[in-house]
Enzyme design. Structure first.
Site, short mmCIF file in Angstrom:
data_model
loop_
_atom_site.label_atom_id
_atom_site.label_comp_id
_atom_site.label_asym_id
_atom_site.label_seq_id
_atom_site.Cartn_x
_atom_site.Cartn_y
_atom_site.Cartn_z
N CYS A 1 0.83 -1.21 0.00
CA CYS A 1 0.00 0.00 0.00
C CYS A 1 0.86 1.26 0.00
O CYS A 1 1.40 1.64 1.04
CB CYS A 1 -0.94 0.00 1.20
N CYS B 1 -0.40 4.12 2.21
CA CYS B 1 -0.17 3.90 3.65
C CYS B 1 1.30 4.13 4.00
O CYS B 1 1.61 4.74 5.02
CB CYS B 1 -0.51 2.47 4.06
N ASP B 2 2.18 3.60 3.20
CA ASP B 2 3.59 3.51 3.61
C ASP B 2 4.55 4.37 2.81
O ASP B 2 5.72 4.49 3.18
CB ASP B 2 4.05 2.04 3.52
#
Ligand code: NDP
Length: 312
Positions: A138, A141-142
Site C-alpha cells: 500500500c 499507507c507507507d
C-alpha cells in the site's frame, strides 16, 4: 424438533475499520451487534506497521494498536465480539441463517458484510521476511516513509500505475517491474506513468530476490526473455498486483462485479437483498483506505438501523 437458534439483530462479519465502526454505531443505537472477527482479527491494518494518515492520531499509530482501540471502543458500548469464521450464509429469507466455523448456526435480522480484501503477494520468501520492513502492498499507507529514497513497484494494472505515480512525488526514483511487454493499466494511467520523469518501467522483468538483512536494500530483477539480471538499489518494495475481495461465501447470493467485489446501491451500503449491507474494502476497489472503510461502516449501521425501524 427444530433447534432453537440465537437471533441477532445486527450481525457484523469482519473486524477491520468498517466492521468495528459499524459495531460502534449499531451498539450505540441499542441494536446489540455481534462481530464475528474472521481469520485475521483487526483486518489488513494489523499487517502494517505505522498508520500515519488516520485522522485523530497526530503522531501516527501502530496498525495493530489502532485496531485494538477500535475494538475497545465498540466493546465499551457492549458489542459482542466473537472468535470465528462465517462459513456459510443463507440470504434467501429473513431472518438470515449464518453458519459459523462450519458447526454453529445463528439467525440474523440484518447482516453487515465487512470481510475486506486480501492483497495478492508474489509468494517469494523475501517478501514475507521483509514485510513491514520495506515490503508493502500500500503506497498511500507507507509511501511517506520512503521520502527522498528509491523504490520498486511490481505490477502493471491501474493500481500499480497509481501507486508508482503517487510514489514518484515522494521518492527520487521509482522502478516499475512489468512482467509482460505491455501494461494492463488504462491508457490514461499509462500516459501518466510514461510522462513522469522519475519513473522507469522495465518490461518483461520479474523479481528474483529482495535483498537486505533488516530492511530492503536492493531488488534483483531478471528479464524473462534474456534471463539477464539487474540489481536495483531500493529501500522500498511495493507489490501492486491486485487484491482479492473476501466474498467467496456470498457467491450466487449477492451481486458482484467481475473481480468479485460486492455491488451496493450507489451512495448507500445496501446490497440487492434488503437487510444485507456491505461496508469497507469488500465493496470498494478504488479507495481502500481505513478512513473510507470506517465511513462506510458507519453508513451500514445507519442503513441497518433504518431498515429495522421500518420493519416494526
Ligand atoms: P489488476 O488485476 O488489474 O492488475 C494486476 C496486475 O498485476 C496485472 O498487470 C498483472 O500482470 C500483474 N501481476 C499479477 N500477478 C503478478 C505477478 N505474480 N508478478 C508480476 N505481476 C503480476 O489489479 P489492480 O489492482 O491494478 O486493479 C483492480 C481493478 O481495480 C481493475 O479493474 C482496475 O481498473 C481497478 N482500479 C481502478 C483505479 C481507478 O480507476 N483509479 C485504481 C486502481 C484500480 P498481467 O497484466 O501480466 O496479468
Amino acid at each position: 424438533m427444530s433447534e432453537e437458534l440465537e437471533n441477532i439483530e445486527v450481525l457484523i462479519i469482519g473486524s477491520g475499520p468498517a466492521g468495528y465502526t459499524a459495531a460502534i454505531y449499531a451498539a450505540r443505537a441499542d441494536l446489540n451487534p455481534v462481530v464475528i472477527q474472521g481469520l485475521q482479527p483487526g483486518g489488513q491494518l494489523t499487517t502494517t506497521t505505522e498508520v500515519d494518515n488516520y485522522p485523530g492520531y497526530p503522531n501516527g499509530v501502530d496498525g495493530t494498536k489502532m485496531m485494538e482501540d477500535f475494538k475497545a471502543q465498540a466493546e465499551r458500548f457492549d458489542t459482542d465480539t466473537r472468535w470465528g469464521m462465517v462459513t456459510k450464509v443463507d440470504f434467501s429469507e429473513r431472518p438470515f441463517k449464518v453458519e459459523i466455523d462450519g458447526t454453529k448456526n445463528v439467525m440474523a435480522e440484518t447482516v453487515i458484510i465487512s470481510t475486506g480484501a486480501t492483497a495478492k503477494w508474489l509468494g517469494i520468501p523475501d517478501e514475507e521476511r521483509l514485510n513491514g520492513f520495506g515490503v508493502s502492498a500500500c503506497a498511500v499507507c507507507d509511501g511517506f516513509f520512503y521520502k527522498g529514497q528509491e523504490v520498486v513497484v511490481v505490477g502493471a494494472g491501474d493500481t500499480a500505475a497509481e501507486e508508482a505515480t503517487y510514489l514518484a512525488k515522494l521518492c527520487t526514483k521509482v522502478t516499475m517491474l512489468v512482467r509482460r511487454d505491455e501494461m494492463r493499466a488504462s491508457k490514461a494511467m499509462q500516459k501518466r506513468v510514461f510522462n513522469t520523469d522519475n519513473i522507469t518501467v522495465l518490461f518483461n522483468h520479474e523479481t528474483k530476490s529482495i535483498n537486505g538483512e533488516k530492511g530492503v536494500e536492493s531488488v534483483t530483477a531478471f528479464n524473462n526473455q534474456t534471463q539477464e539480471e539487474t540489481v536495483i538499489p531500493a529501500t522500498g518494495f511495493f507489490v501492486a498486483i491486485g487484491h482479492k475481495p473476501n466474498t467467496d461465501i456470498f457467491k450466487g447470493q449477492l451481486e458482484m462485479d467481475d473481480n468479485g467485489y460486492l455491488i451496493v446501491e450507489p451512495g448507500t451500503s445496501k446490497t440487492q437483498i434488503p437487510g444485507v449491507f456491505a461496508a469497507g474494502d469488500v465493496a470498494d476497489h478504488v479507495y481502500r483506505q481505513a478512513v473510507t472503510s470506517a465511513g462506510t461502516g458507519c453508513m451500514a449501521a445507519l442503513d441497518a438501523e433504518r431498515f429495522l425501524a421500518a420493519q416494526e
